[in-house]
Design a protein around this motif. Structure first.
Motif, PDB file in Angstrom:
ATOM      1  N   GLU A  22       0.864  -1.182   0.000  1.00 36.42           N
ATOM      2  CA  GLU A  22       0.000   0.000   0.000  1.00 36.42           C
ATOM      3  C   GLU A  22       0.906   1.238   0.000  1.00 36.42           C
ATOM      4  O   GLU A  22       1.661   1.472   0.941  1.00 36.42           O
ATOM      5  CB  GLU A  22      -0.886   0.016   1.241  1.00 36.42           C
ATOM      6  CG  GLU A  22      -1.828  -1.175   1.357  1.00 36.42           C
ATOM      7  CD  GLU A  22      -3.069  -1.013   0.486  1.00 36.42           C
ATOM      8  OE1 GLU A  22      -3.340   0.140   0.061  1.00 36.42           O
ATOM      9  OE2 GLU A  22      -3.749  -2.020   0.226  1.00 36.42           O
ATOM     10  N   LEU A  23       0.838   2.025  -1.074  1.00 39.72           N
ATOM     11  CA  LEU A  23       1.695   3.199  -1.229  1.00 39.72           C
ATOM     12  C   LEU A  23       0.845   4.439  -1.427  1.00 39.72           C
ATOM     13  O   LEU A  23      -0.117   4.431  -2.192  1.00 39.72           O
ATOM     14  CB  LEU A  23       2.622   3.026  -2.444  1.00 39.72           C
ATOM     15  CG  LEU A  23       3.406   4.263  -2.906  1.00 39.72           C
ATOM     16  CD1 LEU A  23       4.496   4.629  -1.900  1.00 39.72           C
ATOM     17  CD2 LEU A  23       4.017   4.036  -4.282  1.00 39.72           C
ATOM     18  N   THR A  24       1.222   5.523  -0.742  1.00 39.42           N
ATOM     19  CA  THR A  24       0.608   6.829  -0.995  1.00 39.42           C
ATOM     20  C   THR A  24       1.663   7.740  -1.586  1.00 39.42           C
ATOM     21  O   THR A  24       2.761   7.873  -1.030  1.00 39.42           O
ATOM     22  CB  THR A  24       0.067   7.462   0.300  1.00 39.42           C
ATOM     23  OG1 THR A  24      -0.959   6.631   0.840  1.00 39.42           O
ATOM     24  CG2 THR A  24      -0.516   8.837   0.023  1.00 39.42           C
ATOM     25  N   ILE A  25       1.351   8.351  -2.709  1.00 39.56           N
ATOM     26  CA  ILE A  25       2.247   9.322  -3.329  1.00 39.56           C
ATOM     27  C   ILE A  25       1.655  10.704  -3.144  1.00 39.56           C
ATOM     28  O   ILE A  25       0.513  10.972  -3.536  1.00 39.56           O
ATOM     29  CB  ILE A  25       2.459   9.022  -4.827  1.00 39.56           C
ATOM     30  CG1 ILE A  25       3.203   7.686  -4.994  1.00 39.56           C
ATOM     31  CG2 ILE A  25       3.250  10.149  -5.502  1.00 39.56           C
ATOM     32  CD1 ILE A  25       3.453   7.293  -6.442  1.00 39.56           C
ATOM     33  N   LEU A  26       2.426  11.577  -2.509  1.00 38.35           N
ATOM     34  CA  LEU A  26       1.992  12.956  -2.277  1.00 38.35           C
ATOM     35  C   LEU A  26       2.508  13.816  -3.425  1.00 38.35           C
ATOM     36  O   LEU A  26       3.706  13.989  -3.596  1.00 38.35           O
ATOM     37  CB  LEU A  26       2.552  13.458  -0.941  1.00 38.35           C
ATOM     38  CG  LEU A  26       2.310  12.561   0.278  1.00 38.35           C
ATOM     39  CD1 LEU A  26       2.932  13.190   1.528  1.00 38.35           C
ATOM     40  CD2 LEU A  26       0.825  12.308   0.484  1.00 38.35           C
ATOM     41  N   GLY A  27       1.580  14.333  -4.214  1.00 31.56           N
ATOM     42  CA  GLY A  27       1.956  15.129  -5.369  1.00 31.56           C
ATOM     43  C   GLY A  27       1.538  14.445  -6.655  1.00 31.56           C
ATOM     44  O   GLY A  27       2.085  13.408  -7.010  1.00 31.56           O
ATOM     45  N   ALA A  28       0.563  15.025  -7.331  1.00 31.01           N
ATOM     46  CA  ALA A  28       0.009  14.405  -8.541  1.00 31.01           C
ATOM     47  C   ALA A  28       0.489  15.108  -9.807  1.00 31.01           C
ATOM     48  O   ALA A  28      -0.191  15.094 -10.834  1.00 31.01           O
ATOM     49  CB  ALA A  28      -1.510  14.408  -8.484  1.00 31.01           C
ATOM     50  N   GLY A  29       1.673  15.702  -9.727  1.00 37.53           N
ATOM     51  CA  GLY A  29       2.268  16.320 -10.907  1.00 37.53           C
ATOM     52  C   GLY A  29       2.882  15.269 -11.819  1.00 37.53           C
ATOM     53  O   GLY A  29       2.641  14.062 -11.655  1.00 37.53           O
ATOM     54  N   SER A  69       6.881  11.330  -1.017  1.00 34.25           N
ATOM     55  CA  SER A  69       6.648  12.739  -1.319  1.00 34.25           C
ATOM     56  C   SER A  69       7.279  13.089  -2.663  1.00 34.25           C
ATOM     57  O   SER A  69       8.493  12.981  -2.843  1.00 34.25           O
ATOM     58  CB  SER A  69       7.246  13.630  -0.227  1.00 34.25           C
ATOM     59  OG  SER A  69       7.206  14.992  -0.620  1.00 34.25           O
ATOM     60  N   ALA A  70       6.425  13.518  -3.611  1.00 36.61           N
ATOM     61  CA  ALA A  70       6.901  13.970  -4.916  1.00 36.61           C
ATOM     62  C   ALA A  70       6.430  15.397  -5.170  1.00 36.61           C
ATOM     63  O   ALA A  70       6.237  15.807  -6.309  1.00 36.61           O
ATOM     64  CB  ALA A  70       6.398  13.042  -6.015  1.00 36.61           C
ATOM     65  N   ILE A  71       6.249  16.151  -4.088  1.00 36.59           N
ATOM     66  CA  ILE A  71       5.794  17.534  -4.219  1.00 36.59           C
ATOM     67  C   ILE A  71       6.997  18.455  -4.409  1.00 36.59           C
ATOM     68  O   ILE A  71       8.137  18.083  -4.125  1.00 36.59           O
ATOM     69  CB  ILE A  71       4.988  17.972  -2.979  1.00 36.59           C
ATOM     70  CG1 ILE A  71       5.844  17.833  -1.715  1.00 36.59           C
ATOM     71  CG2 ILE A  71       3.721  17.157  -2.841  1.00 36.59           C
ATOM     72  CD1 ILE A  71       5.133  18.258  -0.458  1.00 36.59           C
ATOM     73  N   SER A  72       6.747  19.667  -4.890  1.00 38.96           N
ATOM     74  CA  SER A  72       7.837  20.619  -5.088  1.00 38.96           C
ATOM     75  C   SER A  72       8.391  21.069  -3.742  1.00 38.96           C
ATOM     76  O   SER A  72       7.730  20.972  -2.710  1.00 38.96           O
ATOM     77  CB  SER A  72       7.344  21.832  -5.884  1.00 38.96           C
ATOM     78  OG  SER A  72       6.331  22.512  -5.174  1.00 38.96           O
ATOM     79  N   VAL A  95       9.467   8.163   1.970  1.00 38.07           N
ATOM     80  CA  VAL A  95      10.346   8.309   0.813  1.00 38.07           C
ATOM     81  C   VAL A  95      10.223   9.720   0.274  1.00 38.07           C
ATOM     82  O   VAL A  95       9.122  10.251   0.153  1.00 38.07           O
ATOM     83  CB  VAL A  95       9.977   7.303  -0.303  1.00 38.07           C
ATOM     84  CG1 VAL A  95      10.977   7.398  -1.461  1.00 38.07           C
ATOM     85  CG2 VAL A  95       9.908   5.883   0.238  1.00 38.07           C
ATOM     86  N   THR A  96      11.356  10.340  -0.042  1.00 45.83           N
ATOM     87  CA  THR A  96      11.316  11.648  -0.678  1.00 45.83           C
ATOM     88  C   THR A  96      11.939  11.565  -2.061  1.00 45.83           C
ATOM     89  O   THR A  96      13.025  11.025  -2.236  1.00 45.83           O
ATOM     90  CB  THR A  96      12.018  12.731   0.164  1.00 45.83           C
ATOM     91  OG1 THR A  96      12.096  13.946  -0.603  1.00 45.83           O
ATOM     92  CG2 THR A  96      13.409  12.313   0.587  1.00 45.83           C
ATOM     93  N   PRO A 121      12.016   5.221   9.202  1.00 47.35           N
ATOM     94  CA  PRO A 121      13.041   5.097   8.166  1.00 47.35           C
ATOM     95  C   PRO A 121      12.728   6.040   7.010  1.00 47.35           C
ATOM     96  O   PRO A 121      11.579   6.129   6.568  1.00 47.35           O
ATOM     97  CB  PRO A 121      12.934   3.633   7.725  1.00 47.35           C
ATOM     98  CG  PRO A 121      11.555   3.224   8.090  1.00 47.35           C
ATOM     99  CD  PRO A 121      11.160   4.014   9.302  1.00 47.35           C
ATOM    100  N   VAL A 122      13.730   6.772   6.562  1.00 49.14           N
ATOM    101  CA  VAL A 122      13.565   7.712   5.451  1.00 49.14           C
ATOM    102  C   VAL A 122      14.440   7.267   4.281  1.00 49.14           C
ATOM    103  O   VAL A 122      15.618   6.959   4.468  1.00 49.14           O
ATOM    104  CB  VAL A 122      13.930   9.153   5.871  1.00 49.14           C
ATOM    105  CG1 VAL A 122      13.886  10.105   4.674  1.00 49.14           C
ATOM    106  CG2 VAL A 122      12.990   9.642   6.973  1.00 49.14           C
ATOM    107  N   VAL A 123      13.855   7.228   3.098  1.00 51.03           N
ATOM    108  CA  VAL A 123      14.560   6.792   1.892  1.00 51.03           C
ATOM    109  C   VAL A 123      14.531   7.923   0.865  1.00 51.03           C
ATOM    110  O   VAL A 123      13.509   8.586   0.693  1.00 51.03           O
ATOM    111  CB  VAL A 123      13.904   5.532   1.281  1.00 51.03           C
ATOM    112  CG1 VAL A 123      14.643   5.091   0.023  1.00 51.03           C
ATOM    113  CG2 VAL A 123      13.860   4.404   2.305  1.00 51.03           C
TER     114      VAL A 123
END
Length: 327
Positions: A22-29, A69-72, A95-96, A121-123
């Motif tokens: 289950e993955l959530t991606i923040l940022g729909a750009g 997180s894939a936000i600016s 994850v960033t 944990p941060v990746v």
């Protein structure tokens, strides 16, 4: 900025391979959408969250093994504060995939996440990954870097496929800085191309930019070897040689006399190198790090110099030996 390498994680590499994560991606750009496509290719469940969407952040991250997180860069701090209020479980992998520097604190995204969530944990996900090519299904490779090896491995298997090869690294800061600093260099190369200075000039610029990036990156804590890998040299080559690169297009537009505001308007998306150049000069001044190429980019972006004058300033520097990589 390390989370304990022995702390538990919500899902490991074997579980990723055997079951749907289950993955959530923040940022729909463009970048977030491309990453979502890669994960769905592996039959995992993805929730793509946007600040403008109808789904609340709380609902989007509920039950997620991994939050990416894939936000600016400008939205990172605010989003992290929102996440902090949601009591994210300490085993959730964060994850960033953002490449930038915070203008207020000069921190990287992973530093912001790790400082806020010290038990998680941060990746860092970073590499030569032009989102349009990934969206088209063209082959690419990247790096999943973390001081938590099991978390990096889980992210590696989450994204890896026949069109996307993922390597692991124990140097998240180096991987992040390589991807961040090359955006400034891409603006310089865009100027070079826009002025029609030729292949010799472009090659010299990229080659001389590498010691500058390494000098900054290692001073700030990255490992030298990382900057010769996918998230360093690899990312620089992709970003500095493709018109798909937003930062390259900024430099190209400036070389043709366009105002910066107009260029950014026409892009319709964020060129992180503009903000990074401003923050980088703050760091360079504070830490007394020589950054001749980045400094000329900074001066150009802030209207203190023309593209032609920037090139002349670099060509008129004192002559020196090339023997030392970090000269």
């Amino acid at each position: 900025m390390d989370a304990s390498a022995t702390s538990p994680i919500s899902i490991d590499a074997q579980q990723v391979q055997e079951a749907s994560a289950e993955l959530t991606i923040l940022g729909a750009g463009a970048w977030g959408t491309a990453l979502a496509k890669l994960v769905r290719k592996n039959d995992h469940t993805v929730c793509l969250w946007s600040r403008r969407g109808e789904t609340t952040l709380a609902n989007a991250v509920s039950g997620s093994h991994i939050i990416l997180s894939a936000i600016s860069m400008k939205g990172v701090s605010a989003t992290v504060k929102q996440l902090q209020e949601l009591n994210i479980p300490p085993e959730t992998i964060l994850v960033t995939a953002t490449k930038g520097l915070d203008p207020e604190t000069t921190r990287t995204p992973s530093q912001i996440f790790q400082d806020t969530f010290p038990d998680n944990p941060v990746v860092v996900l970073s590499g030569p990954n032009l989102s349009k090519e990934i969206e088209q299904g063209l082959p690419a490779a990247t790096v999943a870097a973390s001081t938590h090896p099991e978390a990096a491995e889980a992210v590696q298997y989450l994204f890896a496929s026949d069109i996307f090869r993922v390597y692991r690294s124990l140097d998240p800061l180096g991987a992040e800085l390589g991807g961040t600093l090359k955006n400034v260099i891409a603006i310089a190369v865009g100027v070079c191309e826009g002025l029609n200075l030729g292949s010799n000039a472009r090659s010299a610029l990229i080659t001389r930019a590498m010691p500058e990036v390494i000098r900054i990156g290692t001073h700030l804590g990255g490992q030298m070897d990382t900057f010769f890998g996918l998230s360093g040299l690899g990312d620089m080559l992709a970003t500095c040689t493709s018109s798909l690169s937003r930062n390259y297009r900024v430099g190209y537009g400036l070389a043709h006399g366009k105002p910066l505001d107009q260029i950014l308007d026409e892009l319709g998306s964020t060129a992180e190198g503009v903000n990074t150049a401003n923050v980088l000069i703050q760091i360079a001044n504070r830490e007394e790090i020589p950054v001749p190429i980045s400094r000329e980019v900074y001066r150009l972006l802030n209207g203190k110099i023309t593209p032609k004058e920037a090139v002349e300033a670099l060509m008129e520097r004192d002559l020196k030996a090339e023997a030392c990589l970090l000269n």
